[in-house]
Design a protein around this motif. Structure first.
Motif, PDB file in Angstrom:
ATOM      1  N   UNK A 115       0.842  -1.201   0.000  1.00 15.76           N
ATOM      2  CA  UNK A 115       0.000   0.000   0.000  1.00 15.76           C
ATOM      3  C   UNK A 115       0.877   1.250   0.000  1.00 15.76           C
ATOM      4  N   UNK A 116       0.850   1.970  -1.105  1.00 11.73           N
ATOM      5  CA  UNK A 116       1.724   3.135  -1.278  1.00 11.73           C
ATOM      6  C   UNK A 116       1.397   4.265  -0.307  1.00 11.73           C
ATOM      7  N   UNK A 117       0.198   4.223   0.263  1.00  5.87           N
ATOM      8  CA  UNK A 117      -0.189   5.257   1.222  1.00  5.87           C
ATOM      9  C   UNK A 117       0.410   5.000   2.606  1.00  5.87           C
ATOM     10  N   UNK A 118       0.918   3.801   2.811  1.00  6.79           N
ATOM     11  CA  UNK A 118       1.594   3.479   4.069  1.00  6.79           C
ATOM     12  C   UNK A 118       3.084   3.792   3.949  1.00  6.79           C
ATOM     13  N   UNK A 119       3.675   3.266   2.894  1.00  6.39           N
ATOM     14  CA  UNK A 119       5.094   3.461   2.612  1.00  6.39           C
ATOM     15  C   UNK A 119       5.222   3.526   1.097  1.00  6.39           C
TER      16      UNK A 119
END
Length: 301
Positions: free
Chosen positions: A165-169
DNA sequence: CATGGGTCCTGAGTGC
DNA sequence: TGCACTCAGGACCCAT
């Protein structure tokens, strides 16, 4: 499949190849690549006469500074840039966008699967959707193990899904998630919120180690990846689990298994990456489990 | 909001 | 030899 190390290598090559040059003409041959502006003709018009001041990166996105615009480019699966010595050079198949440059060269964007995107946005306007919501860069010094652990603690999905998940890392994809989890000794299915503080700290170290070694090796060329010079990466030969189904684990010698997690092909060592329900895990002494990446190549034995 | 599945697209690989 | 089918996966869209 460009992930952070591949995109960073493309960025470095483009910085050398096109930075400081002025765009004299743009030709969009496949409109679906251009997301903004809506009309690809506007994309062509607005870029004409602009100077490329530099190329930076955020997550897996490339950002061309062409004041007063930023050209945001995502390669997705198979997008690639190459510099042709002249516009008259024969076009490779699947070439979708052409940028004529002031010195007579031509920057070309190719993308077999047509998944890549470009957004041209005014610097006074907000960044495109995916970019503005990105999580921290893996090498951001504000990303401490404490912060990282907190990010994981908010999610109960499998750790693999959360790392994707790019919104996490920002920046990890399927290959480097599998690699990082292996070195951290974490099972891909383990719920993110059950990862202990210590494991989270180890995981962050491993993520950084894997990424920086991959960057240094020029990225991983699994299928089609090349940088702006057309150079393949070299890290694929150092991969410990990705693409190694059935082959011996570099640590224990047991067979690497491939399953499906979060809809993605997932490679791991069932012996070295045990699924644990509880977070409780006491720190073991110095010789405890985690593998480290040795300088040079994988240590097989 | 978090989560998971379908979708975009083409070429490579597989099985009959 | 030809053809149908599956797989590859990043980000987005949508249903739950």
């Amino acid at each position: 499949m460009p992930e952070l190390p591949e995109v960073e290598n493309v960025r470095m090559s483009l910085e050398t190849l096109v930075s400081g040059k002025t765009i004299s003409h743009v030709s969009v041959r496949l409109p679906r690549i251009i997301r903004q502006p809506e009309n690809p003709r506007d994309f062509e018009e607005e870029l004409r006469g602009r100077r490329i001041e530099g190329v930076s990166r955020r997550g897996k996105y490339l950002l061309f500074a062409v004041p007063p615009y930023t050209l945001v480019s995502h390669l997705r699966m198979e997008g690639r840039y190459a510099l042709a010595a002249s516009p008259s050079e024969a076009l490779q198949p699947h070439t979708h966008v052409l940028f004529d440059l002031s010195d007579g060269t031509q920057l070309r964007y190719r993308d077999v699967r047509q998944f890549g995107t470009m957004d041209l946005i005014l610097d006074t306007d907000p960044l495109p959707k995916g970019v503005s919501e990105l999580g921290p860069e893996p090498f951001d010094e504000n990303l401490t193990s404490r912060v990282f652990h907190r990010l994981l603690a908010q999610r109960q999905a499998p750790i693999k899904a959360v790392l994707l998940d790019q919104n996490v890392l920002a920046g990890l994809g399927n290959i480097y998630v599998d690699e990082s989890l292996f070195y951290a000794g974490l099972h891909p299915q383990q719920a993110a919120n059950t990862v202990s503080k210590q494991k989270a700290a180890t995981l962050l170290v491993m993520i950084r180690q894997v990424l920086s070694r991959a960057i240094d090796a020029g990225g991983s060329s699994i299928k089609s990846y090349v940088d702006g010079y057309g150079r393949h990466g070299g890290f694929q030969i150092e991969l410990a689990v990705y693409g190694r189904e059935g082959q011996p684990c570099v640590r224990c010698g047991g067979p690497i298994r491939k399953t499906r997690v979060a809809g993605r092909g997932t490679h791991f060592c069932p012996k070295c990456q045990k699924l644990r329900k509880q977070t409780r895990m006491r720190q073991q002494s110095g010789t405890s489990g985690q593998a480290t990446i040795r300088a040079g190549k994988r240590v097989v034995e």
